[in-house]
Design a protein around this motif. Sequence first.
Motif, mmCIF file in Angstrom:
data_model
loop_
_atom_site.group_PDB
_atom_site.id
_atom_site.type_symbol
_atom_site.label_atom_id
_atom_site.label_comp_id
_atom_site.label_asym_id
_atom_site.label_seq_id
_atom_site.Cartn_x
_atom_site.Cartn_y
_atom_site.Cartn_z
ATOM 1 N N ASN A 57 0.840 -1.214 0.000
ATOM 2 C CA ASN A 57 0.000 0.000 0.000
ATOM 3 C C ASN A 57 0.872 1.261 0.000
ATOM 4 O O ASN A 57 0.594 2.216 -0.722
ATOM 5 C CB ASN A 57 -0.962 0.002 1.189
ATOM 6 C CG ASN A 57 -2.096 -0.987 1.013
ATOM 7 O OD1 ASN A 57 -2.424 -1.385 -0.096
ATOM 8 N ND2 ASN A 57 -2.699 -1.401 2.122
ATOM 9 N N GLU A 58 1.935 1.261 0.845
ATOM 10 C CA GLU A 58 2.840 2.408 0.888
ATOM 11 C C GLU A 58 3.543 2.595 -0.460
ATOM 12 O O GLU A 58 3.683 3.721 -0.953
ATOM 13 C CB GLU A 58 3.875 2.242 2.006
ATOM 14 C CG GLU A 58 3.314 2.434 3.401
ATOM 15 C CD GLU A 58 4.352 2.168 4.501
ATOM 16 O OE1 GLU A 58 5.509 1.789 4.184
ATOM 17 O OE2 GLU A 58 4.006 2.345 5.684
ATOM 18 N N GLU A 69 2.491 1.540 -3.424
ATOM 19 C CA GLU A 69 1.514 1.992 -4.420
ATOM 20 C C GLU A 69 1.198 3.476 -4.231
ATOM 21 O O GLU A 69 1.090 4.229 -5.195
ATOM 22 C CB GLU A 69 0.235 1.148 -4.336
ATOM 23 C CG GLU A 69 0.402 -0.245 -4.924
ATOM 24 C CD GLU A 69 -0.828 -1.127 -4.724
ATOM 25 O OE1 GLU A 69 -1.757 -0.734 -3.964
ATOM 26 O OE2 GLU A 69 -0.867 -2.192 -5.345
ATOM 27 N N GLU A 70 1.061 3.888 -2.953
ATOM 28 C CA GLU A 70 0.803 5.300 -2.673
ATOM 29 C C GLU A 70 1.984 6.161 -3.131
ATOM 30 O O GLU A 70 1.799 7.203 -3.770
ATOM 31 C CB GLU A 70 0.577 5.468 -1.156
ATOM 32 C CG GLU A 70 0.030 6.812 -0.766
ATOM 33 C CD GLU A 70 -0.250 6.869 0.729
ATOM 34 O OE1 GLU A 70 0.321 7.766 1.373
ATOM 35 O OE2 GLU A 70 -1.032 6.028 1.233
ATOM 36 N N TRP A 71 3.189 5.705 -2.813
ATOM 37 C CA TRP A 71 4.389 6.439 -3.244
ATOM 38 C C TRP A 71 4.451 6.489 -4.772
ATOM 39 O O TRP A 71 4.738 7.530 -5.354
ATOM 40 C CB TRP A 71 5.661 5.772 -2.680
ATOM 41 C CG TRP A 71 6.909 6.457 -3.146
ATOM 42 C CD1 TRP A 71 7.515 7.531 -2.586
ATOM 43 C CD2 TRP A 71 7.684 6.119 -4.305
ATOM 44 N NE1 TRP A 71 8.616 7.896 -3.301
ATOM 45 C CE2 TRP A 71 8.754 7.037 -4.377
ATOM 46 C CE3 TRP A 71 7.583 5.142 -5.286
ATOM 47 C CZ2 TRP A 71 9.708 7.011 -5.384
ATOM 48 C CZ3 TRP A 71 8.535 5.110 -6.283
ATOM 49 C CH2 TRP A 71 9.587 6.046 -6.326
ATOM 50 N N ASP A 110 1.976 6.283 -6.893
ATOM 51 C CA ASP A 110 0.945 7.193 -7.387
ATOM 52 C C ASP A 110 1.391 8.647 -7.236
ATOM 53 O O ASP A 110 1.221 9.462 -8.165
ATOM 54 C CB ASP A 110 -0.378 6.967 -6.650
ATOM 55 C CG ASP A 110 -1.047 5.647 -7.029
ATOM 56 O OD1 ASP A 110 -0.660 5.063 -8.070
ATOM 57 O OD2 ASP A 110 -1.958 5.214 -6.285
ATOM 58 N N GLU A 111 1.938 8.978 -6.054
ATOM 59 C CA GLU A 111 2.425 10.345 -5.820
ATOM 60 C C GLU A 111 3.572 10.681 -6.778
ATOM 61 O O GLU A 111 3.621 11.778 -7.349
ATOM 62 C CB GLU A 111 2.875 10.519 -4.366
ATOM 63 C CG GLU A 111 1.732 10.543 -3.375
ATOM 64 C CD GLU A 111 2.214 10.550 -1.922
ATOM 65 O OE1 GLU A 111 3.444 10.688 -1.684
ATOM 66 O OE2 GLU A 111 1.360 10.434 -1.031
ATOM 67 N N TYR A 112 4.509 9.728 -6.922
ATOM 68 C CA TYR A 112 5.667 9.941 -7.813
ATOM 69 C C TYR A 112 5.192 10.114 -9.255
ATOM 70 O O TYR A 112 5.634 11.017 -9.971
ATOM 71 C CB TYR A 112 6.640 8.763 -7.699
ATOM 72 C CG TYR A 112 7.868 8.919 -8.556
ATOM 73 C CD1 TYR A 112 8.918 9.725 -8.147
ATOM 74 C CD2 TYR A 112 7.974 8.267 -9.781
ATOM 75 C CE1 TYR A 112 10.053 9.880 -8.925
ATOM 76 C CE2 TYR A 112 9.100 8.417 -10.580
ATOM 77 C CZ TYR A 112 10.136 9.217 -10.140
ATOM 78 O OH TYR A 112 11.252 9.377 -10.919
#
Length: 192
Positions: free
Chosen positions: A35-36, A38-40, A42-44
Amino acid sequence: MNGKDAIIKKISDDASDKCAETEKNAKARVEVLINEAEEWADEYTAAQEEILRKNASDIIKRRLTVSELEVKKILLNAKQSLIGEVFDLAEKKLCSLPENRYFALLEKLLKEYAEEGDTVVLPKDDRITFDKLKKLKVYEEKKLKAGTERGNFEGGIKLTNKYCDKDLSFNSLINNKKEDISAAVAEVLFGN
């Protein structure tokens, strides 16, 4: 079950429970990490897309500016070329004036620029002859002389003496006026 088997079973059950708990904890940790990540990601990705949009916008603006400059340069070259053609056409028109107007122009040039005793150099074409030129009043008045060879120019004349040469060829006369009248020619041609 004897005591030894009970101990082995207890150790095996404890190990199985411990493995199950470790596996459960590992799966939870893996899910948190995924999850972290994927979140990173997405942000990147969003940040990189924003950078790309900004860079693409900047590149497009620069390319548009360069294109506009190139168009202006091409247009300016075309205008300058057309203005040059106008001056070339003016020289051709002067060279093809009817004989009476041609000699009237030569007489005016001789009156204005010739000094007593100057030698007259004729253009390379045979349109002007010294016999015709000698009929002009100014030729006798200023005691002009005939040059021995024709010059390498079209239309007009050149004057020489021991101190200086005067280029009164139509090409030279037009070139001397180019700077003064180019703006007026551009105004007539392009209205700017």
